[in-house]
Design a protein around this motif. Sequence first.
Motif, mmCIF file in Angstrom:
data_model
loop_
_atom_site.group_PDB
_atom_site.id
_atom_site.type_symbol
_atom_site.label_atom_id
_atom_site.label_comp_id
_atom_site.label_asym_id
_atom_site.label_seq_id
_atom_site.Cartn_x
_atom_site.Cartn_y
_atom_site.Cartn_z
ATOM 1 N N PRO A 130 10.410 1.302 -4.532
ATOM 2 C CA PRO A 130 8.953 1.220 -4.457
ATOM 3 C C PRO A 130 8.399 0.389 -5.613
ATOM 4 N N VAL A 131 7.437 -0.451 -5.312
ATOM 5 C CA VAL A 131 6.826 -1.298 -6.330
ATOM 6 C C VAL A 131 6.269 -0.453 -7.470
ATOM 7 N N SER A 132 5.626 0.655 -7.122
ATOM 8 C CA SER A 132 4.970 1.476 -8.145
ATOM 9 C C SER A 132 5.973 2.027 -9.157
ATOM 10 N N ASN A 133 7.190 2.349 -8.709
ATOM 11 C CA ASN A 133 8.191 2.885 -9.627
ATOM 12 C C ASN A 133 8.613 1.859 -10.673
ATOM 13 N N ALA A 135 6.808 -1.058 -11.469
ATOM 14 C CA ALA A 135 5.679 -1.669 -12.187
ATOM 15 C C ALA A 135 5.218 -0.828 -13.368
ATOM 16 N N ARG A 136 5.458 0.466 -13.345
ATOM 17 C CA ARG A 136 4.965 1.314 -14.428
ATOM 18 C C ARG A 136 5.660 1.032 -15.753
ATOM 19 N N ALA A 237 7.361 -6.696 -10.603
ATOM 20 C CA ALA A 237 6.794 -5.595 -9.822
ATOM 21 C C ALA A 237 5.306 -5.440 -10.096
ATOM 22 N N ALA A 238 4.896 -5.627 -11.340
ATOM 23 C CA ALA A 238 3.473 -5.535 -11.677
ATOM 24 C C ALA A 238 2.677 -6.632 -10.973
ATOM 25 N N ALA A 241 2.244 -5.487 -7.492
ATOM 26 C CA ALA A 241 1.341 -4.332 -7.398
ATOM 27 C C ALA A 241 -0.110 -4.741 -7.189
ATOM 28 N N PRO A 244 -1.905 -4.334 -2.605
ATOM 29 C CA PRO A 244 -1.647 -2.947 -2.185
ATOM 30 C C PRO A 244 -0.935 -2.828 -0.844
ATOM 31 N N ARG A 247 4.487 -2.594 -0.522
ATOM 32 C CA ARG A 247 4.887 -1.329 -1.145
ATOM 33 C C ARG A 247 6.301 -1.342 -1.724
ATOM 34 N N LYS A 248 7.154 -2.285 -1.272
ATOM 35 C CA LYS A 248 8.540 -2.280 -1.737
ATOM 36 C C LYS A 248 8.928 -3.632 -2.311
#
Length: 287
Positions: A130-133, A135-136, A237-238, A241, A244, A247-248
């Motif tokens: 997942p992108v969110s995982n 990008a953080r 990834a950021a 992000a 939206p 997602r992957k």
Amino acid sequence: MIRPMQATDAPDVLALLNWMDDAPEREVFAPDAREAAELRGECEDRVCLVAEDVEGTVQAYCGLAPFRDGLALEGPLGTGDLHALLARAIERSEGLPVYAFSARDNLAVREALEAAGFTPMHTTDFYTAPVSNLARHARVPAGYTTVDHLPPEQYRALYRASEDGWAERLEWTDLEIEAHFARDDVRLVALLRGGRPVGFAELELDAEAARADLTYLAVHPAERGQGLGRVLLALAAAEVAAYPEIRKLRTRAHDHAHAARALYAHAGLIHCRSVVTYLRDDTEGEA
């Protein structure tokens, strides 16, 4: 019977492509088109063959398209006589090197390729998360800056230095490089230290698939061992992000790319598919 593909065969070949899409283990390199008109256009300048049964139903497809120093094999795809279809395609290759690509688990196609004299070169594994995982963890280390564009000569130099196996784009002109990065679906994140590029991450966005592909991740050999690969992965990834609908993030590594594999495993990416690259080259050994 094996014969050249005709315009009226487009619906049958599309059915074979959709059949392939239904099961990952059937994957081979194949036309991108999923509409009849697009398929006919894509096949205009290629050698395209089909195998039909005694009732005239198309059971399998195979094609040849220009690729690198030779040709890329599309297929063989279907349930017909893959061996005979491959043999006919090889006859049409005019002695040029022919590359083929098959899912690792597509045992029927791999057996047919190897029986036809194709040699496995390497396996490419694909990973996703997942992108969110990812990008953080994005941060720009102290002393570094980022840009979203590099002059062609800097891009080419870093591309050349980063990996011996990357050769395709070294032949691109400055205009071709600029045109590539002007595409709406392409993004570049370059990391600079002291104004000098030390690495980059290149992305291709696919909103329809809700996925971004990390097509290249490069760190100059003199800058390795400092965690810059992890930095670029997170920064890529950021960048994704910001969209939206995506997602992957997906990336890949050849079986000999041990550092890349370790990076992706450490970052939490999960293996999702494997593709074997084959080559048949009748010119090997010629003077």
